[in-house]
Design a protein around this motif. Sequence first.
Motif: not given
Length: 294
Positions: A95-113
């Motif tokens: 669950s902690e992996v998914m928690f941080f994956a969400a934040f990493f995904a938000a950063l990726f989406w912000t920068r790439a899209h």
Amino acid sequence: MSAVNDSRGTPHYFVPPPSRHPALAALGLFLVALGASQWVNEQAWGRYAVLAGLLVVFSVLFQWFGDAIRENETGQYSRRIDASFRWSMGWFIFSEVMFFAAFFAALFWTRAHAVPNLGSPDNQLLWPGFEGVWPSDKAGATGSPAGTVAPFETMGPWPIPTLNTALLLSSGLTITLAHHALLGDRRAACVRWMWLTVALGVTFLGFQGYEYLHAYRELNLKLSSGVYGSTFYMLTGFHGFHVLLGTLMLTVITGRLMKGHFSRTHHFGFEGVAWYWHFVDVVWLGLYLVVYWL
């Protein structure tokens, strides 16, 4: 929460009595969330609500850990309980992996899209003068064409983030050495390695606190500094909170080792904390690369 040998008098499965701890933990976390939301909106009472919530949470953790230790040391936990602890810790870390994956995904989406799309010609009417570049470190670019976000400087990898990386990698080594010492029945060596691991965690937190102070005072980097500031503090701040919790757990386990708890064959309390600490190390490596270098 190490398992004990199945023996006469050890229940096949342990059912704990009703406990106040979950309700009090929920209350403490609610106070932290409420206070933090008001604190960032410049309400003076928010900081006191955060402090009260943290005191409640840490008090609950102290009592809850104590109850679990007493249950274990009085022979309430069988091998079946040990297996349930292992599954529970595994799912918790997932669950902690998914928690941080969400934040990493938000950063990726912000920068790439999101940022490139806002800077495209199609969106010039929405935000005239917006430039789709990263990071958003100055007014007139991604930060704020209208000047609503004050100019700030970004955080580089030197020297504190790199020092913190070395500290966490070293702590992963020291806790592994402590585990091997426990497996070899060398308790004194295990305790020494564990205290060194705790010291490395505390040093990491001290450096991160200094980094935040430097960012706030000298770089003008704040949570309100556009999308860069919010993602920087959310990612590194939540990781720092996990390091704090991990350091507390390491301290509790070290204290138990000094009291003679755990053995070379039954020590899942130690293993569970080691799993968590290695997870914290891996997440930091991702943060170090994505937040400070890219």
